[in-house]
Motif scaffolding. Structure first.
Motif, PDB file in Angstrom:
ATOM      1  N   CYS A  74       0.838  -1.210   0.000  1.00  0.00           N
ATOM      2  CA  CYS A  74       0.000   0.000   0.000  1.00  0.00           C
ATOM      3  C   CYS A  74       0.866   1.250   0.000  1.00  0.00           C
ATOM      4  O   CYS A  74       2.004   1.239   0.445  1.00  0.00           O
ATOM      5  CB  CYS A  74      -0.873   0.037   1.251  1.00  0.00           C
ATOM      6  SG  CYS A  74      -2.119  -1.237   1.333  1.00  0.00           S
ATOM      7  N   LYS A  75       0.257   2.327  -0.462  1.00  0.00           N
ATOM      8  CA  LYS A  75       0.870   3.636  -0.325  1.00  0.00           C
ATOM      9  C   LYS A  75       0.386   4.213   0.995  1.00  0.00           C
ATOM     10  O   LYS A  75      -0.688   3.864   1.481  1.00  0.00           O
ATOM     11  CB  LYS A  75       0.477   4.544  -1.489  1.00  0.00           C
ATOM     12  CG  LYS A  75       1.030   4.056  -2.817  1.00  0.00           C
ATOM     13  CD  LYS A  75       0.578   4.940  -3.951  1.00  0.00           C
ATOM     14  CE  LYS A  75       1.115   4.386  -5.267  1.00  0.00           C
ATOM     15  NZ  LYS A  75       0.615   5.171  -6.408  1.00  0.00           N
ATOM     16  N   HIS A  76       1.197   5.108   1.574  1.00  0.00           N
ATOM     17  CA  HIS A  76       0.872   5.708   2.859  1.00  0.00           C
ATOM     18  C   HIS A  76       0.897   7.220   2.752  1.00  0.00           C
ATOM     19  O   HIS A  76       1.834   7.784   2.198  1.00  0.00           O
ATOM     20  CB  HIS A  76       1.887   5.275   3.923  1.00  0.00           C
ATOM     21  CG  HIS A  76       1.862   3.818   4.222  1.00  0.00           C
ATOM     22  ND1 HIS A  76       1.276   3.304   5.346  1.00  0.00           N
ATOM     23  CD2 HIS A  76       2.352   2.748   3.527  1.00  0.00           C
ATOM     24  CE1 HIS A  76       1.407   1.986   5.349  1.00  0.00           C
ATOM     25  NE2 HIS A  76       2.057   1.626   4.251  1.00  0.00           N
ATOM     26  N   LEU A 107       3.119  10.816  -0.984  1.00  0.00           N
ATOM     27  CA  LEU A 107       2.896   9.407  -0.637  1.00  0.00           C
ATOM     28  C   LEU A 107       4.209   8.645  -0.521  1.00  0.00           C
ATOM     29  O   LEU A 107       5.173   8.918  -1.244  1.00  0.00           O
ATOM     30  CB  LEU A 107       2.015   8.741  -1.702  1.00  0.00           C
ATOM     31  CG  LEU A 107       0.604   9.278  -1.845  1.00  0.00           C
ATOM     32  CD1 LEU A 107      -0.090   8.609  -3.024  1.00  0.00           C
ATOM     33  CD2 LEU A 107      -0.183   9.072  -0.565  1.00  0.00           C
ATOM     34  N   ARG A 108       4.192   7.679   0.362  1.00  0.00           N
ATOM     35  CA  ARG A 108       5.311   6.749   0.527  1.00  0.00           C
ATOM     36  C   ARG A 108       4.787   5.344   0.283  1.00  0.00           C
ATOM     37  O   ARG A 108       3.682   5.010   0.711  1.00  0.00           O
ATOM     38  CB  ARG A 108       5.878   6.831   1.946  1.00  0.00           C
ATOM     39  CG  ARG A 108       6.532   8.134   2.278  1.00  0.00           C
ATOM     40  CD  ARG A 108       7.847   8.232   1.586  1.00  0.00           C
ATOM     41  NE  ARG A 108       8.553   9.432   1.992  1.00  0.00           N
ATOM     42  CZ  ARG A 108       9.806   9.651   1.681  1.00  0.00           C
ATOM     43  NH1 ARG A 108      10.475   8.785   0.974  1.00  0.00           N
ATOM     44  NH2 ARG A 108      10.392  10.758   2.073  1.00  0.00           N
ATOM     45  N   THR A 109       5.580   4.531  -0.388  1.00  0.00           N
ATOM     46  CA  THR A 109       5.193   3.147  -0.636  1.00  0.00           C
ATOM     47  C   THR A 109       6.095   2.228   0.164  1.00  0.00           C
ATOM     48  O   THR A 109       7.318   2.317   0.086  1.00  0.00           O
ATOM     49  CB  THR A 109       5.286   2.795  -2.139  1.00  0.00           C
ATOM     50  OG1 THR A 109       4.468   3.710  -2.860  1.00  0.00           O
ATOM     51  CG2 THR A 109       4.821   1.375  -2.396  1.00  0.00           C
ATOM     52  N   GLU A 110       5.472   1.361   0.923  1.00  0.00           N
ATOM     53  CA  GLU A 110       6.203   0.398   1.746  1.00  0.00           C
ATOM     54  C   GLU A 110       6.694  -0.732   0.858  1.00  0.00           C
ATOM     55  O   GLU A 110       5.989  -1.195  -0.030  1.00  0.00           O
ATOM     56  CB  GLU A 110       5.264  -0.139   2.819  1.00  0.00           C
ATOM     57  CG  GLU A 110       5.949  -0.843   3.932  1.00  0.00           C
ATOM     58  CD  GLU A 110       5.018  -1.092   5.100  1.00  0.00           C
ATOM     59  OE1 GLU A 110       5.501  -1.673   6.070  1.00  0.00           O
ATOM     60  OE2 GLU A 110       3.834  -0.732   5.034  1.00  0.00           O
ATOM     61  N   PHE A 162      10.251   2.332   3.730  1.00  0.00           N
ATOM     62  CA  PHE A 162       9.937   3.356   2.728  1.00  0.00           C
ATOM     63  C   PHE A 162      11.177   3.742   1.928  1.00  0.00           C
ATOM     64  O   PHE A 162      11.152   4.701   1.157  1.00  0.00           O
ATOM     65  CB  PHE A 162       9.315   4.595   3.375  1.00  0.00           C
ATOM     66  CG  PHE A 162       7.949   4.351   3.940  1.00  0.00           C
ATOM     67  CD1 PHE A 162       6.961   3.724   3.199  1.00  0.00           C
ATOM     68  CD2 PHE A 162       7.642   4.759   5.216  1.00  0.00           C
ATOM     69  CE1 PHE A 162       5.700   3.508   3.729  1.00  0.00           C
ATOM     70  CE2 PHE A 162       6.371   4.553   5.756  1.00  0.00           C
ATOM     71  CZ  PHE A 162       5.405   3.927   5.006  1.00  0.00           C
ATOM     72  N   ARG A 163      12.267   3.016   2.157  1.00  0.00           N
ATOM     73  CA  ARG A 163      13.521   3.213   1.422  1.00  0.00           C
ATOM     74  C   ARG A 163      13.997   4.661   1.444  1.00  0.00           C
ATOM     75  O   ARG A 163      14.323   5.242   0.410  1.00  0.00           O
ATOM     76  CB  ARG A 163      13.405   2.715  -0.011  1.00  0.00           C
ATOM     77  CG  ARG A 163      13.232   1.221  -0.100  1.00  0.00           C
ATOM     78  CD  ARG A 163      13.279   0.780  -1.562  1.00  0.00           C
ATOM     79  NE  ARG A 163      13.092  -0.626  -1.666  1.00  0.00           N
ATOM     80  CZ  ARG A 163      14.076  -1.497  -1.840  1.00  0.00           C
ATOM     81  NH1 ARG A 163      15.301  -1.089  -1.926  1.00  0.00           N
ATOM     82  NH2 ARG A 163      13.815  -2.784  -1.936  1.00  0.00           N
TER      83      ARG A 163
END
Length: 182
Positions: A74-76, A107-110, A162-163
């Motif tokens: 998911c995106k956060h 947005l951040r992607t895990e 989230f790198r």
């Protein structure tokens, strides 16, 4: 129209999202997320993608973890507490449309492999853990990185999942230090 479906906690959050952007939402109905809601979120994740946008508080973080566990990748979206505060109440429903749009633009992607560049030692050297003001420093740098506030262990997990690059981390650290000196 935002392609992904935004997961929020309740009806008031949906109303706030709709004031800010054209998007579909799924409401968890608070922290008592039922199996049916989790199935809908997993299906949404497969078909359209999901953005998790929960309140910046303990309950919101708990919901974020549950949803992310059931719908990996998911995106956060993270909203700073001060932008979600109204008369002592913290929630997405209290945020301005501008604050919501800002959070959705960052947005951040895990990632599943937790292969970020940041180390535990980096956090120690930056005074984000084992430091008298670590909590406040994590709050500030979490806002700059767009990953929200978390305790030390969760902050490290967010940096890796989230790198967050070493360069990105160091730039945020420098900015935080400049703000603290001013």
């Amino acid at each position: 129209m935002i392609k992904e479906i935004i997961v929020v906690e309740g009806k008031d959050d949906t109303a706030a999202i709709k004031r800010a952007v054209d998007a579909d939402t799924i409401e968890t109905n608070g922290s008592a997320i039922g199996d049916e809601v989790l199935r809908r979120i997993a299906l949404a994740s497969e078909r359209r993608g999901v953005i998790i946008f929960t309140d910046p508080d303990h309950a919101g973080e708990r919901i974020r973890k549950i949803v992310a566990r059931h719908a990996p990748g998911c995106k956060h979206a993270f909203l700073p507490q001060e932008k979600a505060l109204y008369k002592g109440d913290i929630g997405i429903e209290n945020a301005s449309p501008e604050a919501i749009r800002q959070a959705l633009s960052e947005l951040r992607t895990e990632t599943a492999d937790d292969a970020g560049e940041i180390t535990w030692e980096d956090l120690m050297e930056a005074g984000l853990i084992v430091h008298p003001d670590a909590s406040n420093r994590r709050l500030r740098i979490g806002k700059l990185l767009g990953i929200g506030y978390a305790n030390g262990k969760q902050f490290y997990k967010r940096c890796t999942s989230f790198r967050i690059s070493k360069a990105e981390f160091m730039a945020a650290l420098r900015q935080m230090e400049e703000e603290l000196e001013a």
